[in-house]
Every structure is written in C-alpha cells, then in structure tokens.
Design an enzyme around this catalytic site. Structure first.
Site, PDB file in Angstrom:
ATOM      1  N   TYR A   1       0.818  -1.218   0.000  1.00 19.82           N
ATOM      2  CA  TYR A   1       0.000   0.000   0.000  1.00 19.82           C
ATOM      3  C   TYR A   1       0.852   1.268   0.000  1.00 19.82           C
ATOM      4  CZ  TYR A   1      -3.189  -3.678   0.466  1.00 19.82           C
ATOM      5  OH  TYR A   1      -3.843  -4.845   0.201  1.00 19.82           O
TER       6      TYR A   1
ATOM      7  N   HIS B   1      -7.985  -3.487  -0.181  1.00 16.93           N
ATOM      8  CA  HIS B   1      -7.970  -3.762   1.253  1.00 16.93           C
ATOM      9  C   HIS B   1      -8.519  -2.587   2.059  1.00 16.93           C
ATOM     10  CE1 HIS B   1      -6.599  -6.878   4.047  1.00 16.93           C
ATOM     11  NE2 HIS B   1      -6.108  -7.513   3.010  1.00 16.93           N
TER      12      HIS B   1
HETATM   13 MG    MG Z   1      -8.492  -9.277   0.310  1.00 18.41          MG
END
Ligand code: MG
Length: 396
Positions: free
Chosen positions: A155, A203
């Site tokens: 991320y 996510h």
């Molecule tokens: Mg996932």
C-alpha cells in the site's frame, strides 16, 4: 446416528493459528471435519466450540444440517459475530463432511454435482517496484497460473509518522498508494499484454472518493476484479462507485451478516462475492450466498488465504465446483508439514485446484502431527494497526 462429541483443535504448522473442529459420532471411526479458523481470536473460537456447541449438540442427529445451523445461530440469542460464526462454521462444514462420508460421495455430489472438473485459482504477486511485481507475475504465469493478483510495496510503502510515541502502528500514505497502482498496471500490461487475468486488492485502504477515482483510472487495464475498494461500513458508496466505473468489483472477505451482502448482490453493485466462508458461519450460508448471487449474475471468489485451514480450502473447492456462477479461487501452496497434518489437501496444477474424488471433503486430520505445531503465543496483531500519516487509524 448421533453426535457423541464436538472437539476443537488448534495447530499452527505455518505459524498461523488454525482451528479444526471434529464432530464425532456413535458409529465407530465415522467423524466429520470442519474449519473454524478466526486466527486473530483462535483460542476464543476453540472455547466457544468446546464449552457451548459440544454440550448443545451431543445426542443430536448429524444429518439435520440445516436445522442444526439455525439452532447454533439463534442459540446464543445475539448472533452474526465473527467468533461464534467461526465456531458454527467448524461444526457446519464437519456435518457436510460427515454427510458425504455417510453417502460415500464427495460433498459436491450432494450439492448437485460438478459444473467443471477443477477450479481456476489465482496467485499473489508482490514486489517493491513494478519490475519486481512483473518478475513474480511472469514466474506464476510460467507455473500455469491464469489469474494473478498484483500488489506493490504494501500500500505505497511504509512512511514515517509525523509524530513519535503516542500512536504506534504501521503508517502508510493513501495518496501515494493510490497514485502508484495505475502506474503498476500500465507497466505490467505494456510488458505482457492482456491474455493473463490480473487483479488488485485495495484492502479498504482508501477514502471512498479516492477508491472511486482509482477504479476509473484502472479501467484501461481490464482487471479481473478490484477487491475490497470500500470498507463494509461504506455500503452506500457502492451505488456511486457502480455508476462511475466499469471496473469489476469483488467484495466481502470481512462480511459476517447477510444484511451486509444482500443489497450488494440484489442491486448488482458488485461482480464477485468474496466471503471468508468460516466467518459467515460455514458452507450452509456460503451456498445460500452463492445461489442468491447466481440469480443476479454475480460470481463467487471465496477467500482462500493462509488463515483458512486446508479443511476450509477443501470446502471452498467443493463450493467452487458445485455452483454454476463460479468466478475464481484464492489459494495457498501448503508446506510439507501442513500436508502431513491434512492428508488429502487439494492439489494445484495447470492453474486449477483439483478434487480427489474421495467421500466428504476428501481431507483428513492427523492429531499427532498437528500436536507438533502448537499455537504457542497469542500476541496483539501488528498489521491491523494501520495509520495514515497524521496518526489516524484506518481499516486494515
Ligand atoms: Mg483481500
């Protein structure tokens, strides 16, 4: 036939606590196995099985699967929480396993039979930069994968917190992350073209409007799906996201209650349901979810990480094969020690998961092997302490 005992076992062959349920019967040697793995609270689930479900179920007929699922769900009065859902799942999957063994058939044959010989899977390619991700994509492609998930540097990479001390956690910059992903897919598509399916998991790491912008920017790269672009609590945003972008959406590994997935399916706001089947209460609710989704043109992509046990993966496979609206299956390559505990763990080859044709879910559990890998310590989880640069904690 009667249930004589319901037991929970904890084992961690790969360092991740797995919870296995064994439903024993008064027929010598006949038992069912289920997955109850909520790894982040695994000892609580085992306790719920041993202290609450075992006394509730002893003496009952294990063939009454639907009735027992309903009983377990309402018996605690408060319901639809992840801990108890996982405990219920352990029993529910074990009852289906038992039903298959009793009939001498694989469970998919009790669910209408196979719709396909094997289930297409996807692998996870990670890397610190686009080249490293591409190298891993090519490796999985050469091993036969037809679908690959692409993630880059966790991320956007960890950032230093602005202030030290008061708010420990894993800091990341959502804007840096969002900007990095279109560049990643632009590079990969420029190198490999469009024959391989690619997907990406957000996510829930972005603010809703930024997730919408990312879904639009990714349209040219034809993702198989964009996963969890929004948190489960932001259900209303899915209506806006759907209007704004034609990037296929997968959602639901955090779902625990039917009221969370029903509107997404019925309003056709997503393209893939992605339940962690033990967290929604087992195979019984997963089948109902899949059948509802079929009616609305939504496919399945049940979650299959390392915190679903091989028993849970076997249950996923029998669902994948028996539903018409199958999409794709996330998988794990299990170690030798895990396979020694779970003989019959589904085989991966040619980009697909293959069943072994054995009765029930075709998988066993060797207690003596499991005991070699005890769950030794339960520490606070680090990766669910994700924060934005100013210290704000965010959904992990
Ligand atoms: Mg996932």
């Amino acid at each position: 036939m009667k249930i004589t005992r319901v037991r929970a076992f904890l084992t961690a062959p790969e360092g991740i606590g797995l919870v296995i349920v064994r439903v024993e019967t008064d027929v010598p040697g006949l038992y069912g196995l289920g997955c109850a793995t909520f790894t982040w609270r695994c000892t609580l689930v085992a306790q719920a099985v041993e202290e609450y479900l075992d006394p509730l179920l002893r003496g009952r007929d294990p063939s009454h699967i639907e009735d027992l699922w309903q009983l377990m769900t309402v018996n605690s009065y408060w319901r639809n929480g992840p801990t108890l859902n996982n405990a219920i799942s352990g029993v529910d999957i074990a009852l289906w396993d038992l039903a298959g063994k009793t009939a001498g058939k694989p469970v998919y044959d009790l669910w209408g039979g196979k719709n396909r010989p094997a289930a297409m899977f996807y692998r996870h390619a990670d890397g610190r930069d686009p080249q490293e991700v591409l190298d891993n994509v090519l490796r999985y492609q050469s091993e036969g994968a037809l679908v690959v998930r692409c993630q880059q540097s966790g991320y956007g990479g960890q950032v230093q917190p602005k202030w030290d001390g008061d708010f420990p956690g894993l800091y990341y910059d959502p804007d840096r992350y969002a900007r990095s992903i279109p560049k990643l897919f632009d590079y990969i598509r420029s190198q490999i073209g469009f024959d391989l399916h690619l997907l990406h998991d957000v996510h829930e790491r972005l603010a809703p409007i930024d997730a919408m912008r990312l879904a639009k920017e990714l349209e040219p790269y034809r993702l198989f799906f964009l996963e969890d672009p929004l948190a489960p609590e932001q259900v209303e945003w899915f209506r806006r996201l759907r209007q704004a972008s034609a990037t296929p959406i997968a959602m639901g590994e955090q779902h625990i209650n039917p009221v969370e997935w029903r509107p997404l399916i019925v309003e056709q706001l997503i393209d893939f349901v992605r339940a962690h089947i033990t967290s929604i209460g087992g195979a019984t609710p997963a089948r109902k979810m899949a059948l509802l989704a079929e009616n609305y043109g939504v496919r399945t992509a049940f979650q299959g990480p390392g915190d679903v046990s091989p028993v849970g993966h076997a249950a996923n496979l029998h669902l994948d094969l028996s539903v018409h609206n199958y999409g794709v299956q996330e998988v794990v390559v299990w170690s030798e020690q895990a396979r020694a505990i779970f003989p019959g763990t589904p085989e991966l080859r040619d980009g697909h998961v293959w069943p072994n044709g054995q009765p029930g879910f075709g998988i066993d559990f060797v207690e003596a092997e499991a005991a070699k890998y005890p769950v030794t310590s339960v520490k606070p989880i680090e990766w669910t302490q994700t924060r934005w640069p100013d210290g704000t904690i965010w959904t992990p």
